[in-house]
Scaffold this motif. Structure first.
Motif, short mmCIF file in Angstrom:
data_model
loop_
_atom_site.label_atom_id
_atom_site.label_comp_id
_atom_site.label_asym_id
_atom_site.label_seq_id
_atom_site.Cartn_x
_atom_site.Cartn_y
_atom_site.Cartn_z
N THR A 108 -6.40 -1.13 -2.25
CA THR A 108 -5.09 -0.67 -1.80
C THR A 108 -5.24 0.61 -1.00
N GLU A 146 -5.60 -11.89 2.56
CA GLU A 146 -4.43 -12.12 1.71
C GLU A 146 -4.04 -10.79 1.08
N GLY A 147 -2.74 -10.57 0.95
CA GLY A 147 -2.32 -9.31 0.35
C GLY A 147 -0.82 -9.15 0.36
N THR A 148 -0.37 -7.90 0.17
CA THR A 148 1.05 -7.56 0.18
C THR A 148 1.27 -6.28 0.95
N ASN A 150 3.54 -3.14 0.77
CA ASN A 150 4.19 -2.56 -0.41
C ASN A 150 5.32 -1.61 -0.02
N VAL A 197 8.29 -5.51 -1.03
CA VAL A 197 6.95 -5.98 -1.34
C VAL A 197 6.85 -7.44 -0.92
N SER A 199 4.29 -10.74 0.32
CA SER A 199 2.95 -11.31 0.40
C SER A 199 2.68 -11.87 1.79
N VAL A 201 -0.59 -14.04 4.22
CA VAL A 201 -1.92 -14.61 4.46
C VAL A 201 -2.11 -14.61 5.98
N THR A 226 -1.84 -3.73 0.07
CA THR A 226 -2.82 -4.15 -0.93
C THR A 226 -3.47 -5.43 -0.43
N THR A 228 -5.66 -8.48 -1.53
CA THR A 228 -6.12 -9.21 -2.71
C THR A 228 -7.33 -10.08 -2.42
#
Length: 406
Positions: A108, A146-148, A150, A197, A199, A201, A226, A228
């Motif tokens: 992160t 892949e992630g978010t 925030n 928040v 997600s 890809v 973030t 992932t």
């Protein structure tokens, strides 16, 4: 039981403190990558990502217990670099590992509240020399992230994107990897999300030269994100037999040249030459010149082969359709027939194909008459034969032969 839990805790700790990673692929932690560890089934292996037949991973962040070094950690593969203090290097913790879960690999960054940011996340060296000993280099790889995002929106003064950079080098050089002058920008990750928040890809292709390796830099320029998973892979067209063509594994390249392959047994192309294929950019085979089942054979799609036409059936030309039943008055003895021959005293006209029933010769005309006879002429008349032999009357031709008597 308690002892098994303790043993797995020991394995996790060993994976975290003793594994030295310099170069992917092949540098993942055993507890994240191996089905059997220390002679025992690995419970974490069930969570390992599954790759499709046309994907060849070079580096997957889920193959490691930790990506960034913290107090008590051994040497780990990735580095975090802070470049936002007047371009001077500092001990950096801007990108941080945020999960202690085994084989999670989550990082992160979210320093926008401190002002403009330039934080680098740098992978270990990625080897792009293809296996097999031929020395061939990959010329393109794909980076999947892949992630978010925030809570990043305009009102909070942070961006909804971050940058990707590469440094191509054949050598493992951790010091050189932190010199950002070596890098060139290769793309921007701009997830299609709104505030809150969210997600995402995202996938980016990276063109490469012939050096045989590179470092990847993920650069935060004042965002809050973030990650992932970071996966670096390339595509191949897998080894398979499909559409009657035997296909060995081939590397997927942009603008791949066409390649010749071989038709399976009892099939061929319309021209008789070898089939032509192209291995597409995402590892999909594209057939340019297909294979078709030979005469006397039909497609068995369940086995991807051409099987003989059974007795009483035939197939007259190249094609992948089913065999036809032998028409009336023809003989279907044997298998793999391209034609069912007519029974004795039965015929087909020269212009009729193999699917047309065979017929007998018609009988002689009936009610034959001669009238108006002169020295030089006579009128002949007749009716159609009583037995047409199975032919339509309009297909029966009559021939008159004049006999001159001396």
């Amino acid at each position: 039981g308690t002892s098994s839990v303790v043993s797995w805790l020991v394995l996790v700790l060993v994976g975290r403190v003793s594994c030295v990673q310099d170069q992917a692929p092949g540098d993942g932690v055993a507890i994240c990558t191996d089905e059997i560890v220390n002679g025992e089934p690995n419970p974490f292996f069930a969570n390992r990502p599954v790759y499709s037949a046309n994907e060849r991973p070079l580096m997957d962040s889920r193959d490691y217990n930790r990506l960034l070094q913290e107090s008590g950690d051994a040497y780990v593969p990735w580095q975090s670099l802070d470049r936002d203090n007047n371009n001077t290097y500092m001990v950096a913790t801007e990108w941080t590992q945020t999960s202690s879960a085994t084989c999670a690999g989550i990082v992160t960054v979210c320093g926008f509240s401190e002002g403009a940011q330039e934080n680098w996340l740098i992978t270990q060296h990625i080897n792009t020399v293809l296996p097999g000993g031929g020395g061939e280099r990959l010329r393109k790889v794909t980076v999947q992230l892949e992630g978010t995002l925030n809570g990043c929106d305009i009102s909070r003064q942070c961006r909804q994107s971050f940058e990707l950079y590469k440094w191509e080098t054949s050598a493992i050089d951790r010091n050189g990897a932190t010199n950002t002058i070596n890098y060139v920008r290769v793309g921007r990750v701009s997830p299609s999300v709104t505030s809150g928040v969210m997600s995402f890809v995202d996938s980016h292709d990276i063109e490469l030269g012939t050096t045989g390796g590179f470092y990847l830099g993920v650069v935060d320029l004042t965002t809050c994100v973030t990650l992932t998973r970071i996966l670096i892979l390339y595509y191949v067209c897998p080894e398979e037999t499909s559409e009657l063509i035997s296909r060995p594994e081939s590397q997927s390249l942009e603008g791949s040249p066409s390649v010749e392959r071989v038709c399976v047994e009892n099939s061929s192309t319309e021209s008789g030459a070898n089939p032509i294929l192209i291995c597409g950019a995402r590892g999909e085979w594209q057939v340019i010149k297909p294979c078709l089942c030979n005469p006397g054979y039909q497609l068995d799609s369940s086995q991807d082969m051409c099987s003989e036409c059974p007795e009483g059936t035939f197939s007259s030309g190249l094609g992948n359709g089913p065999c036809e039943t032998c028409p009336a008055n023809s003989e279907g003895t044997g298998t793999a027939l391209s034609l069912c021959p007519c029974l004795q005293d039965n015929y087909r006209a020269p212009y009729e194909g193999p699917s047309v029933p065979c017929t007998q010769s018609p009988g002689p005309p009936s009610d034959f008459r001669v009238s108006n006879v002169t020295n030089t002429s006579a009128v002949l008349s007749w009716s159609p034969p009583n037995d047409s032999g199975g032919r339509p009357l309009y297909e029966i031709l009559y021939t008159i032969t004049a006999m001159v008597k001396e």
